[in-house]
Design a protein around this motif. Sequence first.
Motif, PDB file in Angstrom:
ATOM      1  N   GLY A   1       0.816  -1.205   0.000  1.00 30.10           N
ATOM      2  CA  GLY A   1       0.000   0.000   0.000  1.00 30.10           C
ATOM      3  C   GLY A   1       0.849   1.254   0.000  1.00 30.10           C
ATOM      4  N   GLN A   2       1.936   1.234   0.776  1.00 30.91           N
ATOM      5  CA  GLN A   2       2.839   2.382   0.811  1.00 30.91           C
ATOM      6  C   GLN A   2       3.558   2.541  -0.522  1.00 30.91           C
ATOM      7  OE1 GLN A   2       5.167   1.205   4.226  1.00 30.91           O
ATOM      8  NE2 GLN A   2       3.988   2.491   5.628  1.00 30.91           N
ATOM      9  N   LEU A   3       3.953   1.422  -1.128  1.00 25.19           N
ATOM     10  CA  LEU A   3       4.614   1.483  -2.427  1.00 25.19           C
ATOM     11  C   LEU A   3       3.681   2.084  -3.474  1.00 25.19           C
ATOM     12  CD1 LEU A   3       6.913   0.854  -4.384  1.00 25.19           C
ATOM     13  CD2 LEU A   3       6.018  -1.479  -4.575  1.00 25.19           C
ATOM     14  N   ALA A   4       2.429   1.646  -3.481  1.00 25.01           N
ATOM     15  CA  ALA A   4       1.453   2.201  -4.417  1.00 25.01           C
ATOM     16  C   ALA A   4       1.287   3.700  -4.195  1.00 25.01           C
ATOM     17  CB  ALA A   4       0.106   1.491  -4.250  1.00 25.01           C
ATOM     18  N   THR A   5       1.274   4.114  -2.941  1.00 27.52           N
ATOM     19  CA  THR A   5       1.131   5.529  -2.600  1.00 27.52           C
ATOM     20  C   THR A   5       2.290   6.345  -3.162  1.00 27.52           C
ATOM     21  OG1 THR A   5      -0.059   4.969  -0.568  1.00 27.52           O
ATOM     22  CG2 THR A   5       0.875   7.184  -0.713  1.00 27.52           C
ATOM     23  N   LEU A   6       3.508   5.833  -2.996  1.00 27.10           N
ATOM     24  CA  LEU A   6       4.689   6.540  -3.491  1.00 27.10           C
ATOM     25  C   LEU A   6       4.636   6.709  -5.010  1.00 27.10           C
ATOM     26  CD1 LEU A   6       7.563   4.812  -1.459  1.00 27.10           C
ATOM     27  CD2 LEU A   6       6.359   6.930  -0.929  1.00 27.10           C
ATOM     28  N   LEU A   7       4.270   5.651  -5.704  1.00 31.63           N
ATOM     29  CA  LEU A   7       4.239   5.705  -7.159  1.00 31.63           C
ATOM     30  C   LEU A   7       3.130   6.621  -7.671  1.00 31.63           C
ATOM     31  CD1 LEU A   7       4.941   1.950  -7.984  1.00 31.63           C
ATOM     32  CD2 LEU A   7       6.562   3.857  -7.915  1.00 31.63           C
ATOM     33  N   VAL A   8       1.961   6.530  -7.050  1.00 31.72           N
ATOM     34  CA  VAL A   8       0.828   7.365  -7.465  1.00 31.72           C
ATOM     35  C   VAL A   8       1.137   8.846  -7.235  1.00 31.72           C
ATOM     36  CG1 VAL A   8      -1.552   8.001  -6.880  1.00 31.72           C
ATOM     37  CG2 VAL A   8      -0.944   5.594  -7.214  1.00 31.72           C
ATOM     38  N   LYS A   9       1.699   9.167  -6.089  1.00 30.03           N
ATOM     39  CA  LYS A   9       2.049  10.556  -5.806  1.00 30.03           C
ATOM     40  C   LYS A   9       3.166  11.038  -6.717  1.00 30.03           C
ATOM     41  CE  LYS A   9       0.524  10.945  -0.993  1.00 30.03           C
ATOM     42  NZ  LYS A   9       0.942  11.222   0.416  1.00 30.03           N
ATOM     43  N   GLY A  10       4.094  10.128  -7.036  1.00 30.29           N
ATOM     44  CA  GLY A  10       5.183  10.489  -7.938  1.00 30.29           C
ATOM     45  C   GLY A  10       4.678  10.888  -9.312  1.00 30.29           C
ATOM     46  N   PHE A  11       3.603  10.249  -9.746  1.00 30.82           N
ATOM     47  CA  PHE A  11       2.994  10.580 -11.034  1.00 30.82           C
ATOM     48  C   PHE A  11       2.124  11.830 -10.955  1.00 30.82           C
ATOM     49  CE2 PHE A  11       3.193   5.855 -12.106  1.00 30.82           C
ATOM     50  CZ  PHE A  11       4.274   6.027 -12.957  1.00 30.82           C
ATOM     51  N   GLY A  12       1.921  12.355  -9.754  1.00 31.00           N
ATOM     52  CA  GLY A  12       1.030  13.500  -9.614  1.00 31.00           C
ATOM     53  C   GLY A  12      -0.428  13.113  -9.744  1.00 31.00           C
ATOM     54  N   LYS A  13      -0.735  11.836  -9.427  1.00 30.76           N
ATOM     55  CA  LYS A  13      -2.102  11.338  -9.580  1.00 30.76           C
ATOM     56  C   LYS A  13      -2.824  11.213  -8.238  1.00 30.76           C
ATOM     57  CE  LYS A  13      -3.171   9.978 -13.236  1.00 30.76           C
ATOM     58  NZ  LYS A  13      -3.763  10.702 -14.386  1.00 30.76           N
ATOM     59  N   GLY A  14      -2.280  11.814  -7.192  1.00 30.34           N
ATOM     60  CA  GLY A  14      -2.881  11.709  -5.873  1.00 30.34           C
ATOM     61  C   GLY A  14      -4.313  12.189  -5.814  1.00 30.34           C
ATOM     62  N   SER A  15      -4.649  13.190  -6.633  1.00 26.78           N
ATOM     63  CA  SER A  15      -6.010  13.739  -6.621  1.00 26.78           C
ATOM     64  C   SER A  15      -7.015  12.765  -7.226  1.00 26.78           C
ATOM     65  CB  SER A  15      -6.053  15.068  -7.383  1.00 26.78           C
ATOM     66  OG  SER A  15      -5.663  14.881  -8.735  1.00 26.78           O
ATOM     67  N   ASP A  16      -6.531  11.736  -7.921  1.00 28.89           N
ATOM     68  CA  ASP A  16      -7.426  10.744  -8.519  1.00 28.89           C
ATOM     69  C   ASP A  16      -7.825   9.646  -7.536  1.00 28.89           C
ATOM     70  OD1 ASP A  16      -7.056  12.152 -10.826  1.00 28.89           O
ATOM     71  OD2 ASP A  16      -5.800  10.656 -11.824  1.00 28.89           O
ATOM     72  N   VAL A  17      -7.177   9.633  -6.381  1.00 30.86           N
ATOM     73  CA  VAL A  17      -7.419   8.569  -5.399  1.00 30.86           C
ATOM     74  C   VAL A  17      -8.708   8.835  -4.629  1.00 30.86           C
ATOM     75  CG1 VAL A  17      -6.528   7.390  -3.353  1.00 30.86           C
ATOM     76  CG2 VAL A  17      -4.956   8.105  -5.175  1.00 30.86           C
ATOM     77  N   LYS A  18      -9.576   7.855  -4.610  1.00 38.47           N
ATOM     78  CA  LYS A  18     -10.826   7.966  -3.868  1.00 38.47           C
ATOM     79  C   LYS A  18     -10.622   7.500  -2.429  1.00 38.47           C
ATOM     80  CE  LYS A  18     -13.698   7.104  -7.960  1.00 38.47           C
ATOM     81  NZ  LYS A  18     -14.722   6.212  -8.570  1.00 38.47           N
ATOM     82  N   THR A  19     -11.417   8.046  -1.528  1.00 39.39           N
ATOM     83  CA  THR A  19     -11.356   7.612  -0.134  1.00 39.39           C
ATOM     84  C   THR A  19     -11.941   6.207  -0.032  1.00 39.39           C
ATOM     85  OG1 THR A  19     -11.606   9.888   0.660  1.00 39.39           O
ATOM     86  CG2 THR A  19     -12.104   8.100   2.217  1.00 39.39           C
ATOM     87  N   THR A  20     -11.147   5.279   0.474  1.00 40.12           N
ATOM     88  CA  THR A  20     -11.575   3.890   0.539  1.00 40.12           C
ATOM     89  C   THR A  20     -11.275   3.287   1.901  1.00 40.12           C
ATOM     90  OG1 THR A  20      -9.415   3.129  -0.301  1.00 40.12           O
ATOM     91  CG2 THR A  20     -11.170   3.509  -1.927  1.00 40.12           C
ATOM     92  N   THR A  21     -11.868   2.153   2.150  1.00 41.95           N
ATOM     93  CA  THR A  21     -11.552   1.344   3.320  1.00 41.95           C
ATOM     94  C   THR A  21     -11.190  -0.045   2.826  1.00 41.95           C
ATOM     95  OG1 THR A  21     -13.127   2.567   4.692  1.00 41.95           O
ATOM     96  CG2 THR A  21     -12.384   0.424   5.514  1.00 41.95           C
ATOM     97  N   PRO A  22      -9.962  -0.519   3.097  1.00 45.10           N
ATOM     98  CA  PRO A  22      -8.868   0.170   3.797  1.00 45.10           C
ATOM     99  C   PRO A  22      -8.301   1.335   2.987  1.00 45.10           C
ATOM    100  CG  PRO A  22      -8.091  -1.884   2.852  1.00 45.10           C
ATOM    101  CD  PRO A  22      -9.574  -1.882   2.652  1.00 45.10           C
ATOM    102  N   TRP A  23      -7.529   2.188   3.655  1.00 47.11           N
ATOM    103  CA  TRP A  23      -7.057   3.435   3.060  1.00 47.11           C
ATOM    104  C   TRP A  23      -6.251   3.217   1.783  1.00 47.11           C
ATOM    105  CZ3 TRP A  23      -1.937   4.176   2.055  1.00 47.11           C
ATOM    106  CH2 TRP A  23      -1.023   3.342   2.724  1.00 47.11           C
ATOM    107  N   TYR A  24      -5.520   2.100   1.719  1.00 41.98           N
ATOM    108  CA  TYR A  24      -4.603   1.904   0.590  1.00 41.98           C
ATOM    109  C   TYR A  24      -5.283   1.437  -0.693  1.00 41.98           C
ATOM    110  CZ  TYR A  24      -4.944  -2.827   2.587  1.00 41.98           C
ATOM    111  OH  TYR A  24      -5.403  -4.006   3.106  1.00 41.98           O
TER     112      TYR A  24
END
Length: 203
Positions: free
Chosen positions: A110-133
């Motif tokens: 989950g942390q790895l996915a977070t790093l890659l998504v943020k690196g692409f500048g795609k963080g705003s595309d992430v929906k709030t989910t349960t679990p967070w990752y």
Amino acid sequence: TSKDFTDLAGLDAAMAAKVDALLAKGYMEGKTDTTFDITGNMTRAEAAKLVAKIFGLTVGTETTSSFKDVDGTDASQAWAIPFIEAAKKAGIIDGMTDTTFAPKDNVTLGQLATLLVKGFGKGSDVKTTTPWYQGYLDVAKAAGIDLGTDGAKLATRADLVVGSYAADLAVQASKTASVSDVKAVGAKKFEVTFNRAVDTAKA
């Protein structure tokens, strides 16, 4: 190359090619001169270095960390400070708290996915989910980086090879994206909009 590491003997050709590509660019290194430890885990400090290289971040020469648990006098941690600070400034990686980074903790999928998504500048595309990752895993998969569904699982170095290789392909694709719009702004000035290709890059 992968052939220099005794513990990679018999590695399938596809994975070996990805390891070779990452080694050639200096994105990953062996654990020792003769072992790669592909089934082992990667620390958060090592992950910070990896994303800094993949996304071409400007890495400084800091010797003091903004996190109190990254000791600049400890050689096992001090090397990571410039990479951690670069990734933090770029908004790619956060501390575990405002003051702690946990540099020696292992990275989860989950942390790895977070790093890659943020690196692409795609963080705003992430929906709030349960679990967070889950939201980060979904966006990463849409970009061609499939890290599975269990974001709480520790990422092996094999996972990092697969994820990093796919991310590097996406980054290279974005650099060669076509110019989608060119408008004259003045006699000698032009406004150029580049059409990023991250979403269509596939491993």
